[in-house]
Scaffold this motif. Structure first.
Motif, mmCIF file in Angstrom:
data_model
loop_
_atom_site.group_PDB
_atom_site.id
_atom_site.type_symbol
_atom_site.label_atom_id
_atom_site.label_comp_id
_atom_site.label_asym_id
_atom_site.label_seq_id
_atom_site.Cartn_x
_atom_site.Cartn_y
_atom_site.Cartn_z
ATOM 1 N N LEU A 14 0.830 -1.211 0.000
ATOM 2 C CA LEU A 14 0.000 0.000 0.000
ATOM 3 C C LEU A 14 0.862 1.258 0.000
ATOM 4 O O LEU A 14 0.462 2.294 -0.554
ATOM 5 C CB LEU A 14 -0.935 -0.002 1.210
ATOM 6 C CG LEU A 14 -2.186 -0.871 1.084
ATOM 7 C CD1 LEU A 14 -2.904 -0.991 2.417
ATOM 8 C CD2 LEU A 14 -3.128 -0.293 0.033
ATOM 9 N N PHE A 60 -4.137 -9.703 0.155
ATOM 10 C CA PHE A 60 -4.998 -8.667 -0.417
ATOM 11 C C PHE A 60 -5.400 -8.986 -1.845
ATOM 12 O O PHE A 60 -6.482 -8.602 -2.304
ATOM 13 C CB PHE A 60 -4.282 -7.307 -0.374
ATOM 14 C CG PHE A 60 -5.172 -6.165 -0.007
ATOM 15 C CD1 PHE A 60 -5.112 -5.572 1.238
ATOM 16 C CD2 PHE A 60 -6.096 -5.667 -0.914
ATOM 17 C CE1 PHE A 60 -5.936 -4.512 1.582
ATOM 18 C CE2 PHE A 60 -6.931 -4.617 -0.586
ATOM 19 C CZ PHE A 60 -6.850 -4.038 0.672
ATOM 20 N N ILE A 63 -8.588 -10.767 -2.034
ATOM 21 C CA ILE A 63 -9.767 -9.895 -1.981
ATOM 22 C C ILE A 63 -10.088 -9.385 -3.382
ATOM 23 O O ILE A 63 -11.252 -9.326 -3.792
ATOM 24 C CB ILE A 63 -9.516 -8.714 -1.019
ATOM 25 C CG1 ILE A 63 -9.339 -9.219 0.409
ATOM 26 C CG2 ILE A 63 -10.662 -7.694 -1.092
ATOM 27 C CD1 ILE A 63 -8.938 -8.147 1.403
ATOM 28 N N GLY A 64 -9.047 -9.038 -4.130
ATOM 29 C CA GLY A 64 -9.256 -8.557 -5.492
ATOM 30 C C GLY A 64 -9.883 -9.616 -6.374
ATOM 31 O O GLY A 64 -10.801 -9.333 -7.144
ATOM 32 N N LYS A 267 -20.000 0.893 0.023
ATOM 33 C CA LYS A 267 -18.729 1.269 0.654
ATOM 34 C C LYS A 267 -17.648 0.213 0.413
ATOM 35 O O LYS A 267 -16.855 -0.108 1.306
ATOM 36 C CB LYS A 267 -18.914 1.516 2.150
ATOM 37 C CG LYS A 267 -19.879 2.653 2.460
ATOM 38 C CD LYS A 267 -20.117 2.818 3.951
ATOM 39 C CE LYS A 267 -20.989 4.031 4.237
ATOM 40 N NZ LYS A 267 -22.315 3.944 3.627
ATOM 41 N N ALA A 268 -17.633 -0.333 -0.818
ATOM 42 C CA ALA A 268 -16.685 -1.406 -1.108
ATOM 43 C C ALA A 268 -15.836 -1.145 -2.346
ATOM 44 O O ALA A 268 -14.926 -1.922 -2.637
ATOM 45 C CB ALA A 268 -17.446 -2.722 -1.288
ATOM 46 N N SER A 269 -16.091 -0.061 -3.076
ATOM 47 C CA SER A 269 -15.411 0.133 -4.363
ATOM 48 C C SER A 269 -13.913 0.358 -4.197
ATOM 49 O O SER A 269 -13.107 -0.167 -4.970
ATOM 50 C CB SER A 269 -16.035 1.296 -5.135
ATOM 51 O OG SER A 269 -15.987 2.477 -4.380
ATOM 52 N N SER A 270 -13.509 1.135 -3.183
ATOM 53 C CA SER A 270 -12.080 1.413 -3.008
ATOM 54 C C SER A 270 -11.315 0.136 -2.677
ATOM 55 O O SER A 270 -10.197 -0.079 -3.166
ATOM 56 C CB SER A 270 -11.866 2.464 -1.916
ATOM 57 O OG SER A 270 -12.389 2.012 -0.680
ATOM 58 N N ILE A 271 -11.910 -0.728 -1.866
ATOM 59 C CA ILE A 271 -11.266 -2.000 -1.537
ATOM 60 C C ILE A 271 -11.176 -2.892 -2.768
ATOM 61 O O ILE A 271 -10.160 -3.551 -3.013
ATOM 62 C CB ILE A 271 -12.044 -2.734 -0.410
ATOM 63 C CG1 ILE A 271 -11.953 -1.945 0.895
ATOM 64 C CG2 ILE A 271 -11.506 -4.137 -0.209
ATOM 65 C CD1 ILE A 271 -10.548 -1.837 1.451
ATOM 66 N N ALA A 272 -12.241 -2.911 -3.572
ATOM 67 C CA ALA A 272 -12.243 -3.728 -4.790
ATOM 68 C C ALA A 272 -11.165 -3.257 -5.764
ATOM 69 O O ALA A 272 -10.426 -4.074 -6.333
ATOM 70 C CB ALA A 272 -13.614 -3.677 -5.454
ATOM 71 N N LEU A 274 -8.438 -1.536 -5.020
ATOM 72 C CA LEU A 274 -7.135 -1.853 -4.433
ATOM 73 C C LEU A 274 -6.793 -3.324 -4.610
ATOM 74 O O LEU A 274 -5.646 -3.683 -4.899
ATOM 75 C CB LEU A 274 -7.132 -1.506 -2.936
ATOM 76 C CG LEU A 274 -6.670 -0.101 -2.547
ATOM 77 C CD1 LEU A 274 -6.802 0.111 -1.050
ATOM 78 C CD2 LEU A 274 -5.234 0.136 -2.986
ATOM 79 N N GLY A 275 -7.796 -4.179 -4.442
ATOM 80 C CA GLY A 275 -7.579 -5.605 -4.622
ATOM 81 C C GLY A 275 -7.108 -5.934 -6.024
ATOM 82 O O GLY A 275 -6.191 -6.750 -6.214
#
Length: 394
Positions: A14, A60, A63-64, A267-272, A274-275
């Protein structure tokens, strides 16, 4: 605390992404975040500072992988069908650029480096991260792991080639527009279109919720439901589940099953996102310095030939639709950088060409709608379909 701890490994990757993001912001997207992250990762792995399995250690990238399907369903909900119909010439020109690029890249790169190499680079040259994921996943499954570096590096580098050339064409067109006497009237007609298009492209449109029970968890369930159905249909039909994810997203939004911008609301787009970035970086973990240098000719050939095809397609289809070639070639080139770089480019050109604040705003309102729609057409839709079809031919 060691580098073998998942949280520490994730933090280090990150950190690379964050540095890349800062450099991208400072350079106004001229230096892509992904390029900085990938090169930084390679240097740290080659020097032994990072172990090769650091991304796997972080978990991570898992997760992606898990969120790729739901992410593509989400992208389907953002397809502005009404705007695409109004800006149909921008859609035709941008698709034409991708088509001519395909016609040039496949035979020439196949002749020079082999068909697998051509397929590895074709999706990303006219698209973004989802086209990379489709391509890289299939390459790994078919045993072409050594070629995964090609789509990753094309994805990281092609913006450096596309943006400067698009800027030149767009500036020439803006100068022509500025000197037209009917510019103010055109501004009045396009202001409303820009506002609507930007709402789609930035994915920040706020609508009143139809159902109060559409909580983040319920929205995520809907996304995973759509991705699951797409997977089943893909297995039955043999057509890539990624394409079905897009279709389900479009239809789901049309019938109001999906909210627009659903993944942001969950509230999941940034994590997706990043994954998926972690997946791209992880794909480079087995690339040695020797292999990296070996792939430079292939990558440059794919990018240069692809860009020539995109420009030629933009020119030809501009003539067909009776739009100015400078405008059309700029639209076609959005395939190489997409949003938000296309809007940033419009801002910079408008500021440099407009002599007053009013002129600058008029130019921005005139340039932005077709540029945004063109970028959306190629990066989000066309490149995914092209990549999904081509990898099935390997």
């Amino acid at each position: 605390m060691t580098i073998n701890e998942p949280v520490f490994a994730a933090m280090l990757i990150l950190a690379l992404v964050a540095v890349g993001e800062i450099i991208s912001v400072v350079t106004r997207a001229r230096v892509p975040m992904l390029l900085v992250a990938i090169l930084g990762f390679l240097v740290l792995v080659w020097t032994g500072i990072f172990p090769k399995n650091i991304v796997d250690t972080s978990s991570f990238n898992g997760i992606g992988t898990l969120l790729t399907g739901p992410l593509v369903v989400h992208l389907g909900t953002l397809i502005p069908l009404s705007m695409m119909s109004k800006q149909y010439k921008a859609v035709i020109i941008s698709l034409g650029g991708a088509l001519i690029a395909l016609v040039l890249v496949l035979p020439i790169i196949t002749l020079l480096f082999g068909y697998e190499t051509a397929v590895a680079g074709m999706g990303p040259i006219v698209g973004g991260i989802v086209a990379f994921l489709v391509t890289s996943t299939e390459l790994k499954e078919l045993g072409f792991e050594s070629l995964v570096a090609i789509p990753a590096l094309v994805l990281a580098i092609h913006k450096l080639f596309g943006m400067p050339v698009a800027s030149i064409f767009l500036r020439k067109y803006a100068l022509i527009l500025r000197d037209k006497t009917d510019l103010l009237e055109r501004h009045k007609q396009t202001a409303a279109t820009l506002e609507t298009t930007m709402n789609h492209s930035t994915a920040l449109t706020k609508k009143k919720k139809k159902y109060e029970f559409n909580t983040a968890n319920v929205l995520l369930f809907k996304l995973f439901l759509g991705a699951s159905i797409a997977t089943v249909i893909g297995n039955v039909t043999g057509v890539s589940s990624t394409i079905w994810c897009l279709v389900i997203g479009v239809i789901g939004a049309r019938v109001k099953f999906y909210d627009e911008n659903i993944m942001d609301k969950a509230k999941a787009s940034s994590i997706a996102i990043l994954g998926t970035i972690f997946i791209v970086i992880a794909s480079m973990s087995t690339v040695s310095l020797k292999e990296f240098l070996h792939f430079i000719p292939q990558i440059l050939a794919i990018i240069v030939i692809g860009q020539i095809g995109i420009i030629l397609g933009g020119y030809l289809f501009s003539k067909l639709t009776k739009w100015h070639p400078y405008k059309g070639m700029s639209l076609a080139l959005t395939a190489m950088f997409g949003f938000p770089a296309d809007y940033i480019l419009c801002q910079e050109v408008s500021r440099s060409v407009g002599r007053t604040e009013e002129e600058q705003q008029i130019l921005l309102n005139e340039l932005s709608p077709p540029m945004l729609i063109a970028g959306f057409t190629t990066v989000t839709v066309a490149s995914v379909i092209i990549a999904s079809i081509l990898v099935k031919t390997l």
